[in-house]
Design an enzyme around this catalytic site. Sequence first.
Site, PDB file in Angstrom:
ATOM      1  N   ARG A  18       0.785  -1.336  -0.087  1.00 46.39           N
ATOM      2  CA  ARG A  18       0.132   0.080  -0.054  1.00 46.39           C
ATOM      3  C   ARG A  18       0.757   1.374  -0.090  1.00 46.39           C
ATOM      4  O   ARG A  18       0.688   2.283  -0.743  1.00 46.39           O
ATOM      5  CB  ARG A  18      -0.967  -0.175   1.249  1.00 46.39           C
ATOM      6  CG  ARG A  18      -1.843   1.302   1.595  1.00 46.39           C
ATOM      7  CD  ARG A  18      -2.558   1.063   2.577  1.00 46.39           C
ATOM      8  NE  ARG A  18      -1.961   1.135   3.986  1.00 46.39           N
ATOM      9  CZ  ARG A  18      -2.556   1.333   4.879  1.00 46.39           C
ATOM     10  NH1 ARG A  18      -3.688   1.662   5.088  1.00 46.39           N
ATOM     11  NH2 ARG A  18      -1.896   1.180   6.098  1.00 46.39           N
ATOM     12  N   GLU A  64     -18.161   4.625  -1.817  1.00 48.57           N
ATOM     13  CA  GLU A  64     -17.439   4.086  -2.547  1.00 48.57           C
ATOM     14  C   GLU A  64     -18.095   4.155  -3.962  1.00 48.57           C
ATOM     15  O   GLU A  64     -17.228   4.239  -5.166  1.00 48.57           O
ATOM     16  CB  GLU A  64     -17.148   2.673  -2.145  1.00 48.57           C
ATOM     17  CG  GLU A  64     -16.063   2.604  -1.030  1.00 48.57           C
ATOM     18  CD  GLU A  64     -16.646   3.091   0.240  1.00 48.57           C
ATOM     19  OE1 GLU A  64     -15.926   2.989   1.237  1.00 48.57           O
ATOM     20  OE2 GLU A  64     -17.933   3.236   0.235  1.00 48.57           O
ATOM     21  N   PHE A  89     -14.845  -3.131  -0.231  1.00 48.52           N
ATOM     22  CA  PHE A  89     -15.693  -2.299  -1.189  1.00 48.52           C
ATOM     23  C   PHE A  89     -15.690  -1.880  -2.539  1.00 48.52           C
ATOM     24  O   PHE A  89     -16.861  -1.686  -3.149  1.00 48.52           O
ATOM     25  CB  PHE A  89     -15.625  -0.976  -0.180  1.00 48.52           C
ATOM     26  CG  PHE A  89     -15.374  -1.019   1.328  1.00 48.52           C
ATOM     27  CD1 PHE A  89     -16.101  -1.917   2.033  1.00 48.52           C
ATOM     28  CD2 PHE A  89     -14.510  -0.150   1.892  1.00 48.52           C
ATOM     29  CE1 PHE A  89     -15.894  -1.940   3.392  1.00 48.52           C
ATOM     30  CE2 PHE A  89     -14.641  -0.115   3.459  1.00 48.52           C
ATOM     31  CZ  PHE A  89     -15.315  -0.900   4.115  1.00 48.52           C
ATOM     32  N   HIS A 115      -6.212  -3.416   1.622  1.00 46.26           N
ATOM     33  CA  HIS A 115      -6.819  -4.502   2.589  1.00 46.26           C
ATOM     34  C   HIS A 115      -7.220  -5.606   1.809  1.00 46.26           C
ATOM     35  O   HIS A 115      -8.467  -6.131   2.488  1.00 46.26           O
ATOM     36  CB  HIS A 115      -7.770  -3.547   3.330  1.00 46.26           C
ATOM     37  CG  HIS A 115      -7.173  -2.599   4.115  1.00 46.26           C
ATOM     38  ND1 HIS A 115      -6.966  -1.251   3.440  1.00 46.26           N
ATOM     39  CD2 HIS A 115      -6.942  -2.338   5.513  1.00 46.26           C
ATOM     40  CE1 HIS A 115      -6.441  -0.499   4.431  1.00 46.26           C
ATOM     41  NE2 HIS A 115      -6.526  -1.114   5.697  1.00 46.26           N
ATOM     42  N   ARG A 173      -2.371  -4.586   3.346  1.00 42.90           N
ATOM     43  CA  ARG A 173      -2.167  -3.369   4.449  1.00 42.90           C
ATOM     44  C   ARG A 173      -0.843  -3.284   5.090  1.00 42.90           C
ATOM     45  O   ARG A 173      -0.291  -2.400   4.986  1.00 42.90           O
ATOM     46  CB  ARG A 173      -3.344  -3.420   5.289  1.00 42.90           C
ATOM     47  CG  ARG A 173      -3.289  -2.227   6.337  1.00 42.90           C
ATOM     48  CD  ARG A 173      -4.298  -2.603   7.309  1.00 42.90           C
ATOM     49  NE  ARG A 173      -4.194  -1.404   8.530  1.00 42.90           N
ATOM     50  CZ  ARG A 173      -3.706  -1.379   9.348  1.00 42.90           C
ATOM     51  NH1 ARG A 173      -2.750  -2.101   9.915  1.00 42.90           N
ATOM     52  NH2 ARG A 173      -3.595  -0.217  10.216  1.00 42.90           N
TER      53      ARG A 173
END
Length: 321
Positions: A18, A64, A89, A115, A173
């Site tokens: 990330r 989102e 999401f 994530h 993450r």
Amino acid sequence: MTAALEQTWAERYAPSTREVYRRTLLELAADDPRILCLDSDMGGLDDLFAPVLLEQYVNVGIAEANLVSVAAGLASTGFLPYANTMSGFASARACEQVKIDVAHNNLPVRIVGTHGGFSAGHYGPTHHALEDLAILRTLPNLTVVVPADSAETEYAVRATAGLPGPLYLRLGRNPAPPVYDGPYEFRLGEAVRLRQGEDVTIVATGPHPVTMALEAARALAVRGISARVLNVHTVKPFDTAAIAAAARETRALVTVEDHVLAGGLGSAVCEVVAGSCPVPVRRIGVADRFHDSVGSETDLLDGAGVSARAVEEAVLSLRSA
């Protein structure tokens, strides 16, 4: 990446996938005003990106579906938007927008889902992203990439910067073990053979699964079993040639992924094998049930039966069958 390599390899790629993605995005955007960073209040991008390139940064908030639609609109006018959210999401909450607004129109939107897998396990099951590859690899036009480590993340981001159509980039993450220890040639859509082998092929995607595959291959070597390891960093378009060759040459395959068994890497491998060279396949992935535990990524993977030991046992079961 000449200037970047003035750092040692280990120093540059110590951060998580990330963090390396965000740094690479900032570097690319500084040279290309078409690149926009669209944030869904993820935290971190407002401190890293906005102070440097404020006119190329938009925070739409925790919305989102709206994030993806805004990205599609901007892409249709010539921008190259990177829509940042969590994997769960991007694939579920905003699925219709990804399908209709982005994929159907073949727009150059880069949907970056962090994530992935169990890497947000500390937030509980609402944040598990275990179905995203199954959902998104079914969408026409959408390229799906899952880097194996931080170094491959930078290579992947740079390699897809000029992609004419949409991209889903799945990241973790937390920092994960490095897979690469030096420069190599990243080719979109081509699996990387990390280890030679003649008796069986272990096929993996994502940081922890690839690490597990390598660990299992080393343990199997002690037993006299030669295991090939393939890192499938591009889930779509899928490297059918590498899988078909592995099936012909090693006669058995084991897949490992931080994803449910239905529709993910293992399913993609079985689709290829069934149509080209039918051989036994064992799939290591998350079982078909909801996982309600809260915990670390590695603990949750182990509890779900995704581990190097599980890969090793799957190979041994093939050998004894």
